[in-house]
Design a protein around this motif. Structure first.
Motif, short mmCIF file in Angstrom:
data_model
loop_
_atom_site.label_atom_id
_atom_site.label_comp_id
_atom_site.label_asym_id
_atom_site.label_seq_id
_atom_site.Cartn_x
_atom_site.Cartn_y
_atom_site.Cartn_z
N GLY A 12 0.79 -1.23 0.00
CA GLY A 12 0.00 0.00 0.00
C GLY A 12 0.82 1.27 0.00
O GLY A 12 0.29 2.36 -0.27
N GLN A 13 2.13 1.17 0.31
CA GLN A 13 2.97 2.35 0.23
C GLN A 13 3.25 2.68 -1.23
O GLN A 13 3.11 1.84 -2.12
CB GLN A 13 4.29 2.12 1.00
N PHE A 14 3.69 3.92 -1.48
CA PHE A 14 3.89 4.39 -2.84
C PHE A 14 5.38 4.54 -3.14
O PHE A 14 6.14 5.09 -2.33
CB PHE A 14 3.17 5.72 -3.07
N GLY A 31 5.41 6.63 -7.94
CA GLY A 31 4.01 6.92 -7.66
C GLY A 31 3.11 5.70 -7.63
O GLY A 31 1.97 5.78 -7.17
N ILE A 32 3.62 4.56 -8.11
CA ILE A 32 2.79 3.35 -8.13
C ILE A 32 2.62 2.82 -6.71
O ILE A 32 3.52 2.89 -5.88
CB ILE A 32 3.41 2.27 -9.04
N GLN A 33 1.42 2.30 -6.42
CA GLN A 33 1.16 1.73 -5.10
C GLN A 33 1.65 0.29 -5.08
O GLN A 33 1.28 -0.52 -5.94
CB GLN A 33 -0.33 1.79 -4.77
N LEU A 34 2.49 -0.01 -4.12
CA LEU A 34 3.14 -1.31 -4.09
C LEU A 34 2.24 -2.40 -3.51
O LEU A 34 1.54 -2.19 -2.52
CB LEU A 34 4.42 -1.22 -3.26
N THR A 35 2.27 -3.55 -4.17
CA THR A 35 1.54 -4.73 -3.70
C THR A 35 2.53 -5.73 -3.10
O THR A 35 3.75 -5.59 -3.27
CB THR A 35 0.80 -5.41 -4.86
#
Length: 344
Positions: A12-14, A31-35
């Motif tokens: 959920g972090q970017f 900027g992508i939200q990490l899974t």
């Protein structure tokens, strides 16, 4: 943004900075939200540290000297050239020259910035990130030494291609290379470059001499002192530093630790005057680095001082009822306070 261990990254972090593939295309964009899958994949391909967006530090910039467009173009051209070399095909020195021109344009526009090597390495892109870093450091040292544009271009090309002789062979440490020095990667690099009419012969000698030592115990020829060309001495310093901070290496050092180790090599492995110029252009504590001060407060480095690389500005953030209370400590002004430790 903050520079943190991948072990502390949460779903959920970017992502704060783009990670590139070996060919220069974005692997994961800023900027992508990490899974969980992304984090596990980054772990698998060798990533150990990441830049993560953080509201308390959203204004922090790593002050990259090279633009994203330049990085992508250089990595793309190097990938094409090195793949051709591995396949025994012809490659274009002209395209490499164009890439170096882009690097020089960026460096000349941002030469007052301290070097902060912030590109995230993976097993695939490490060779190209290393070459760019060595080229960037070498060029800025050359500028500090008063070199003209023609000299800087020869230095930059040689720095970018200093390890070209490693292509087509298994990546090995110097101690594991063949005992026959004629098969050492420095000789192979020299042979690949010396007949390229588009390049000065100096570029070939950089590839040949960048593992020589000023005390005469280097490879491939055991040269000493002034017998080693100045350009090769410069690239030797840049190469050693970037190898020391390589995050894919289990023994990868923090920038301030690597600088201390380099200075211990003065007049043995590395040239003293070159090391002095190196210390004037490198950021000892890059922006985004979490540190503990001698006051026992912890914070994040947010700005640099040209000429005082070891005395940056540190931001201390305290939370109070979901609000941020921010204090900035300028170590260039508060001389009794110092950085006690870097928080990994």
């Amino acid at each position: 943004m903050k520079y943190v261990s991948i072990d502390s990254v949460e779903q959920g972090q970017f992502l704060g900075k783009t990670i590139y593939s070996g060919g220069g295309t974005p692997l994961l964009s800023a900027g992508i939200q990490l899974t969980v899958y992304m984090i596990n994949t980054l772990n698998r391909i060798g990533v150990t540290m990441l830049y993560i967006q953080d509201k308390a530090y959203e204004d922090i910039d790593t002050d990259d000297i090279l633009s994203d467009a330049t990085k992508q173009a250089v990595m793309r051209e190097m990938n094409g050239a090195f793949e051709a070399i591995r396949s025994g095909k012809e490659w274009s020195p002209k395209n490499i020259g164009v890439s170096v021109g882009r690097i020089l344009d960026d460096v000349m526009s941002n030469k007052e910035l301290l070097v902060q090597l912030s590109d995230i390495r993976t097993a695939e892109n490490a060779q190209y990130v290393h070459a760019m870093n060595v080229c960037l450091i070498s060029t800025l040292i050359g500028i500090n030494m008063g070199m003209n544009y023609s000299q800087l271009k020869d230095l930059a090309i040689g720095a970018l291609l200093h390890d070209v002789g490693k292509n087509g062979q298994a990546q090995a440490s110097i101690g594991d290379e063949p005992k026959d020095v004629k098969r050492h990667h420095t000789w192979r690099g020299y042979e690949l470059l010396k007949n390229k009419r588009e390049f000065s012969l100096l570029t070939a000698h950089i590839a040949l001499q960048h593992h020589e030592r000023v005390d005469g115990r280097g490879l491939p020829r055991g040269l000493t002192g002034d017998a080693i060309h100045l350009f090769a001495k410069i690239v030797a310093v840049a190469n050693k530093y970037d190898n020391l901070i390589n995050t894919l290496n289990d023994k990868g050092l923090l920038p301030h630790e690597a600088c201390e180790e380099l200075m211990a090599m003065s007049e043995q492995e590395l040239d003293h005057e070159t090391l002095v110029e190196f210390t004037r252009i490198i950021s000892v504590y890059p922006n985004g680095t979490a540190v503990r001060l001698s006051t026992k407060e912890t914070g994040v480095v947010v700005r640099q001082h040209r000429g005082l690389p070891g005395r940056p500005v540190v931001r201390i953030v305290r939370t109070n009822d979901d609000e941020f209370e921010i204090t900035e400590v300028d170590l260039a002004k508060q001389m009794t306070v110092f950085i006690e430790a870097v928080m990994a």
